[in-house]
Design a protein around this motif. Structure first.
Motif, PDB file in Angstrom:
ATOM      1  N   LEU A 226       0.803  -1.105  -0.159  1.00  0.00           N
ATOM      2  CA  LEU A 226       0.102   0.025  -0.175  1.00  0.00           C
ATOM      3  C   LEU A 226       0.692   1.196   0.013  1.00  0.00           C
ATOM      4  CD1 LEU A 226      -2.924  -0.964   2.499  1.00  0.00           C
ATOM      5  CD2 LEU A 226      -3.071  -0.656   0.030  1.00  0.00           C
ATOM      6  N   GLY A 227       2.076   1.153   0.115  1.00  0.00           N
ATOM      7  CA  GLY A 227       3.045   2.367   0.041  1.00  0.00           C
ATOM      8  C   GLY A 227       2.959   3.201   1.111  1.00  0.00           C
ATOM      9  N   LEU A 228       2.653   2.692   2.525  1.00  0.00           N
ATOM     10  CA  LEU A 228       2.230   3.551   3.637  1.00  0.00           C
ATOM     11  C   LEU A 228       3.347   3.304   4.821  1.00  0.00           C
ATOM     12  CD1 LEU A 228       0.657   1.453   5.233  1.00  0.00           C
ATOM     13  CD2 LEU A 228      -1.183   2.510   4.133  1.00  0.00           C
ATOM     14  N   SER A 229       3.310   3.947   5.810  1.00  0.00           N
ATOM     15  CA  SER A 229       3.908   3.481   7.016  1.00  0.00           C
ATOM     16  C   SER A 229       2.829   3.044   8.172  1.00  0.00           C
ATOM     17  CB  SER A 229       4.372   4.846   7.697  1.00  0.00           C
ATOM     18  OG  SER A 229       5.027   4.611   8.920  1.00  0.00           O
ATOM     19  N   ALA A 230       3.160   1.827   8.434  1.00  0.00           N
ATOM     20  CA  ALA A 230       1.963   1.139   9.405  1.00  0.00           C
ATOM     21  C   ALA A 230       2.138   1.027  10.779  1.00  0.00           C
ATOM     22  CB  ALA A 230       1.694  -0.236   8.702  1.00  0.00           C
ATOM     23  N   HIS A 231       1.057   1.684  11.335  1.00  0.00           N
ATOM     24  CA  HIS A 231       1.264   1.943  12.978  1.00  0.00           C
ATOM     25  C   HIS A 231       0.282   1.125  13.643  1.00  0.00           C
ATOM     26  CE1 HIS A 231       3.890   5.574  12.752  1.00  0.00           C
ATOM     27  NE2 HIS A 231       3.410   5.415  11.613  1.00  0.00           N
ATOM     28  N   ASP A 232       0.700   0.431  14.575  1.00  0.00           N
ATOM     29  CA  ASP A 232      -0.130  -0.576  15.353  1.00  0.00           C
ATOM     30  C   ASP A 232      -1.086   0.288  16.321  1.00  0.00           C
ATOM     31  OD1 ASP A 232      -1.318  -2.839  16.335  1.00  0.00           O
ATOM     32  OD2 ASP A 232       0.597  -3.588  17.266  1.00  0.00           O
ATOM     33  N   ILE A 233      -2.131   0.403  16.421  1.00  0.00           N
ATOM     34  CA  ILE A 233      -2.973   0.856  17.229  1.00  0.00           C
ATOM     35  C   ILE A 233      -3.771  -0.165  18.255  1.00  0.00           C
ATOM     36  CG2 ILE A 233      -5.157   1.105  16.009  1.00  0.00           C
ATOM     37  CD1 ILE A 233      -5.878   3.843  17.543  1.00  0.00           C
ATOM     38  N   TYR A 234      -3.750  -0.008  19.628  1.00  0.00           N
ATOM     39  CA  TYR A 234      -4.420  -0.673  20.502  1.00  0.00           C
ATOM     40  C   TYR A 234      -5.557  -0.323  21.507  1.00  0.00           C
ATOM     41  CZ  TYR A 234      -4.878  -4.107  24.514  1.00  0.00           C
ATOM     42  OH  TYR A 234      -5.040  -4.909  25.577  1.00  0.00           O
ATOM     43  N   GLY A 235      -6.465  -1.020  21.704  1.00  0.00           N
ATOM     44  CA  GLY A 235      -7.547  -0.500  22.624  1.00  0.00           C
ATOM     45  C   GLY A 235      -8.464  -1.675  22.707  1.00  0.00           C
ATOM     46  N   LEU A 236      -9.424  -1.465  23.457  1.00  0.00           N
ATOM     47  CA  LEU A 236     -10.324  -2.478  23.739  1.00  0.00           C
ATOM     48  C   LEU A 236     -11.661  -1.969  24.294  1.00  0.00           C
ATOM     49  CD1 LEU A 236      -9.450  -5.222  26.691  1.00  0.00           C
ATOM     50  CD2 LEU A 236      -8.350  -3.022  26.098  1.00  0.00           C
ATOM     51  N   SER A 237     -12.806  -2.210  23.942  1.00  0.00           N
ATOM     52  CA  SER A 237     -14.156  -1.298  24.487  1.00  0.00           C
ATOM     53  C   SER A 237     -14.242  -1.222  26.012  1.00  0.00           C
ATOM     54  CB  SER A 237     -15.064  -1.808  23.569  1.00  0.00           C
ATOM     55  OG  SER A 237     -15.700  -3.158  23.931  1.00  0.00           O
ATOM     56  N   GLU A 238     -13.792  -2.237  26.559  1.00  0.00           N
ATOM     57  CA  GLU A 238     -14.111  -2.245  27.977  1.00  0.00           C
ATOM     58  C   GLU A 238     -13.333  -1.313  28.752  1.00  0.00           C
ATOM     59  OE1 GLU A 238     -13.186  -4.616  25.990  1.00  0.00           O
ATOM     60  OE2 GLU A 238     -13.915  -6.746  26.705  1.00  0.00           O
ATOM     61  N   VAL A 239     -12.252  -0.889  27.912  1.00  0.00           N
ATOM     62  CA  VAL A 239     -11.288   0.128  28.680  1.00  0.00           C
ATOM     63  C   VAL A 239     -11.843   1.472  28.250  1.00  0.00           C
ATOM     64  CG1 VAL A 239      -8.958   0.887  29.080  1.00  0.00           C
ATOM     65  CG2 VAL A 239      -9.515  -1.551  29.216  1.00  0.00           C
ATOM     66  N   VAL A 240     -11.826   1.634  26.817  1.00  0.00           N
ATOM     67  CA  VAL A 240     -12.229   2.932  26.180  1.00  0.00           C
ATOM     68  C   VAL A 240     -12.711   2.686  24.697  1.00  0.00           C
ATOM     69  CG1 VAL A 240     -10.090   3.971  25.327  1.00  0.00           C
ATOM     70  CG2 VAL A 240     -12.074   5.477  25.939  1.00  0.00           C
ATOM     71  N   GLY A 241     -12.108   1.679  24.186  1.00  0.00           N
ATOM     72  CA  GLY A 241     -12.054   1.493  22.577  1.00  0.00           C
ATOM     73  C   GLY A 241     -10.631   1.962  22.030  1.00  0.00           C
ATOM     74  N   PRO A 242     -10.475   2.048  20.585  1.00  0.00           N
ATOM     75  CA  PRO A 242      -9.236   2.333  20.277  1.00  0.00           C
ATOM     76  C   PRO A 242      -8.683   3.618  20.932  1.00  0.00           C
ATOM     77  CG  PRO A 242     -10.702   2.865  18.668  1.00  0.00           C
ATOM     78  CD  PRO A 242     -11.378   2.223  19.606  1.00  0.00           C
ATOM     79  N   GLY A 243      -7.180   3.777  21.105  1.00  0.00           N
ATOM     80  CA  GLY A 243      -6.651   4.894  21.758  1.00  0.00           C
ATOM     81  C   GLY A 243      -6.284   4.452  23.192  1.00  0.00           C
ATOM     82  N   VAL A 244      -5.856   3.381  23.553  1.00  0.00           N
ATOM     83  CA  VAL A 244      -5.269   2.920  24.801  1.00  0.00           C
ATOM     84  C   VAL A 244      -3.820   3.211  24.450  1.00  0.00           C
ATOM     85  CG1 VAL A 244      -5.058   1.195  26.440  1.00  0.00           C
ATOM     86  CG2 VAL A 244      -7.076   1.593  25.458  1.00  0.00           C
ATOM     87  N   SER A 245      -3.340   2.699  23.412  1.00  0.00           N
ATOM     88  CA  SER A 245      -1.917   3.000  23.055  1.00  0.00           C
ATOM     89  C   SER A 245      -1.706   2.902  21.747  1.00  0.00           C
ATOM     90  CB  SER A 245      -1.088   1.902  23.620  1.00  0.00           C
ATOM     91  OG  SER A 245      -1.300   0.685  23.147  1.00  0.00           O
ATOM     92  N   ILE A 246      -0.543   3.377  21.263  1.00  0.00           N
ATOM     93  CA  ILE A 246      -0.066   3.751  19.865  1.00  0.00           C
ATOM     94  C   ILE A 246       1.339   3.652  19.438  1.00  0.00           C
ATOM     95  CG2 ILE A 246      -0.119   6.066  19.930  1.00  0.00           C
ATOM     96  CD1 ILE A 246      -1.310   4.485  16.881  1.00  0.00           C
ATOM     97  N   GLU A 247       1.867   3.162  18.249  1.00  0.00           N
ATOM     98  CA  GLU A 247       3.115   3.122  18.017  1.00  0.00           C
ATOM     99  C   GLU A 247       3.546   4.439  17.384  1.00  0.00           C
ATOM    100  OE1 GLU A 247       4.496  -0.960  16.382  1.00  0.00           O
ATOM    101  OE2 GLU A 247       3.370   0.166  15.117  1.00  0.00           O
ATOM    102  N   CYS A 248       4.432   5.229  17.776  1.00  0.00           N
ATOM    103  CA  CYS A 248       5.136   6.404  17.298  1.00  0.00           C
ATOM    104  C   CYS A 248       6.069   6.078  16.215  1.00  0.00           C
ATOM    105  CB  CYS A 248       5.744   7.218  18.465  1.00  0.00           C
ATOM    106  SG  CYS A 248       7.240   6.295  19.014  1.00  0.00           S
ATOM    107  N   GLU A 249       6.893   7.079  15.824  1.00  0.00           N
ATOM    108  CA  GLU A 249       7.338   6.837  14.542  1.00  0.00           C
ATOM    109  C   GLU A 249       8.736   5.888  14.834  1.00  0.00           C
ATOM    110  OE1 GLU A 249       7.304   9.719  16.080  1.00  0.00           O
ATOM    111  OE2 GLU A 249       9.092  10.773  16.304  1.00  0.00           O
ATOM    112  N   GLU A 250       8.895   5.694  16.018  1.00  0.00           N
ATOM    113  CA  GLU A 250      10.242   4.470  16.291  1.00  0.00           C
ATOM    114  C   GLU A 250       9.720   3.057  15.919  1.00  0.00           C
ATOM    115  OE1 GLU A 250      13.068   5.368  17.380  1.00  0.00           O
ATOM    116  OE2 GLU A 250      12.564   7.502  17.076  1.00  0.00           O
ATOM    117  N   LYS A 251       8.367   3.011  16.094  1.00  0.00           N
ATOM    118  CA  LYS A 251       7.884   1.667  15.940  1.00  0.00           C
ATOM    119  C   LYS A 251       8.435   0.571  16.657  1.00  0.00           C
ATOM    120  CE  LYS A 251       6.029   2.870  11.374  1.00  0.00           C
ATOM    121  NZ  LYS A 251       5.985   2.464  10.030  1.00  0.00           N
TER     122      LYS A 251
END
Lengths: 432, 143
Positions: A226-251
């Motif tokens: 896809l020619g992009l930079s892929a970042h892993d996002i983590y979250g679960l609905s019980e805690v809030v949903g997506p946005g609990v943690s994220i990969e920065c540019e360091e990956k």
């Protein structure tokens, strides 16, 4: 480095103070307002004011998915229903759905968290954010949506499915950030190629992929196609949903937003907190949520915390990408196997497509694991002996990495069902 | 002197061979010769057709896994010992045969046999030196 909220670079000392204050308020409030927690806290001899340091967290009781189900639907809400402005729920495929409620302040906090993740992935208000997570009771779609709007980006609320239309919109509207599950990102890449297009026809620069475990090899494949930079996002609905943690540019691990969630790693069998850096089950405590806040929620996800400071400048602790779940772990003839481990082995063999499925069956009293992989034109040989050599090679690699013998079955392309959300990696036919 | 053979990966599921044949029929491709090699789970269908490019296109478009292999087509005398006479020079030239199969139609008085060998060029010159007719692709497609 750019960030969305200055709290992301708050110095550790002040962050610890903030966490302690919020933890104390949260626990005392839950004690007063949620009968379930009052009972549980009484059982461990807790009285309001007992939290004096962050160390005291480990004496508090856990919350599990079963607790949410037993208190279905609204039993764990910490505010009256009139103050709840949004409800999300899990699909409930394995039982009663788990239900979560948000106040209007929670919705703002959540949007702020998601905006932080988009910025960490390189997004700005100039971006066109293509949300291909499902909209609805699932938190993925609306979660990313509100975050992208708060950032001021242009949101395309496409939702999941209808993959050809996804590709057309991506081409016509010039989407720059794609949000979906990693398996669906690959499906989109495949359909794009079938439509006679490639990464030169789209403008994606970053992907925010989550909601299922994936391997580093799969990341490289998605980035390449896809020619992009892929970042892993983590979250679960019980805690809030997506946005609990994220990969920065360091990956190199995902930053957990500690002003809202306190992470712990425990031994899943004993419940003991493990020393820093050890691998175990992730546990989260909400410290900045009104509608529903959970104490020590057991995620069943397996990870470890990376306490070292990150070169990106964010001070919040990182977690290693989730490689499996305590409940999707397969036990094959006594050996623990995670689908992501098999995936990592498969993706090291050139020409194998990332579409695979594991079928577990019991023949007599013996567990048999069949690994189904698709034969792409690149690895297809006209000669049976070559195909058999490929099967042997896959089986040998899995044997040497995972220590289990498997049967490898070669399949025609597209015969393994494509994901439009979470991929189905395991079919367990054992009746135990 | 080489003939283009098209191979298709097929899972052992009912109807798959039919789907390949339908696909070729829609494209107006005629099959000249075919063979199937099989294992318990899958098979490899090998085809000689009149229009290889058209066949490759049609099959790839319908997402079959296809590949192309070079084979040779040799005229073999249609009498006892005919095939042995052809194998003789190949054996002497140390050419290893992966598989062979036959055409349905004859080329004059001779049977037509398809050889897949490891050393294609060596095989062609060995056969020609021994006086056998190796048919060029164009001639084979149009039989």
């Amino acid at each position: 480095m750019s960030y969305f909220n200055p709290v992301e670079v708050l110095d550790r000392e002040r962050l610890e103070e903030l966490k302690l204050e919020r933890l104390r308020n949260t626990v005392d409030r839950l004690y007063q307002t949620v009968p379930f927690y009052r009972k549980k806290l009484d059982e461990v001899g807790y009285s309001p004011g007992d939290i004096r340091s962050l160390e005291d967290l480990r004496h508090l009781p856990f919350t599990t998915k079963d607790d949410l189900r037993e208190n279905y639907p609204f039993g764990l809400f910490a505010v009256p229903l009139r103050d709840i402005v949004r409800i999300h729920a899990s699909s409930g495929t394995t039982g009663k759905p788990t239900v979560v409620g948000y106040t209007s302040s929670d919705i703002r906090t959540w949007a702020d968290l998601v905006a932080r993740t988009i910025v960490a992935a390189g997004g700005t208000k100039e971006d066109i954010v293509h949300v291909a997570y499902g909209y609805g009771l699932f938190t993925g779609g609306l979660g990313l949506h509100y975050g992208a709007e708060l950032l001021g980006a242009t949101v395309l609320p496409v939702s999941g499915g209808n993959t050809k239309r996804q590709v057309r919109l991506m081409v016509d509207f010039g989407s720059t950030i794609l949000c979906c599950t990693p398996s669906y990102a690959l499906n989109i890449a495949e359909v794009m190629e079938e439509m006679g297009m490639g990464k030169e026809d789209i403008r994606l620069k970053a992907g925010i992929f989550g909601a299922e475990p994936w391997s580093g090899e799969m990341r490289r494949e998605i980035e390449e196609r896809l020619g992009l930079s892929a970042h892993d996002i983590y979250g679960l609905s019980e805690v809030v949903g997506p946005g609990v943690s994220i990969e920065c540019e360091e990956k190199n691990g995902l930053h957990i937003f500690e002003d809202c969630f306190i992470p712990e790693i425990i031994d899943p069998s004993t419940g003991e907190v493990l020393p820093p850096g050890q691998k175990g089950e992730l546990v989260f405590t909400n410290i900045n949520k009104e509608g529903m806040a959970l104490l020590r929620y057991r995620t069943r996800d397996i990870s470890r915390l990376i306490p070292e400071p990150c070169p990106c400048g964010r001070t919040h602790v990182r977690m290693e990408r989730v490689t499996g779940r305590t409940d999707d772990m397969l036990i094959i003839r006594g050996v623990n196997v995670f689908p992501s481990q098999v995936e990592a082995v498969l993706m090291q063999i050139p020409g194998l497509s990332p579409h695979y499925q594991l079928v577990v069956d019991r023949v007599g009293s013996l567990d048999v694991l069949e690994v189904q992989v698709e034969v792409s034109p690149q690895i297809f040989s006209d000669e049976i002996k070559e195909l058999e050599a490929l099967q042997r090679r896959i089986a040998d690699e899995i044997q040497s990495y995972l220590g289990i013998g498997v049967k490898v079955r070669l399949m025609e392309p597209r015969s393994i069902q494509r994901s439009e959300g979470k991929a189905v990696r395991v079919i367990d036919k054992r009746r135990i | 002197m080489k003939v283009r053979q098209i191979s298709v990966f097929l899972e052992n599921k009912s109807g798959r061979l039919l789907e390949v044949c339908r696909c070729l029929a829609r494209a107006g491709v005629n099959i000249r010769a075919l063979s199937i090699a099989e294992t318990a789970d899958y098979g490899v269908l090998r085809l000689i057709v009149d229009q290889p490019d058209l066949a490759m296109d049609a099959l790839s478009r319908e997402l079959f896994t296809v590949s192309e292999t070079e084979v040779i087509a040799v005229e073999v005398p249609d009498r006892p010992g005919g095939l042995a006479e052809v194998l003789e020079p190949l054996h002497e030239a140390n050419v290893n045969i992966e598989y062979i199969y036959c055409f349905v139609e004859k080329s004059g008085e001779s049977a037509l046999v398809v050889f897949r060998v490891e050393q294609v060029d060596q095989a062609i010159s060995a056969l020609q030196r021994a006086g056998f007719t190796v048919l060029p692709g164009e001639k084979v497609y149009n039989i």
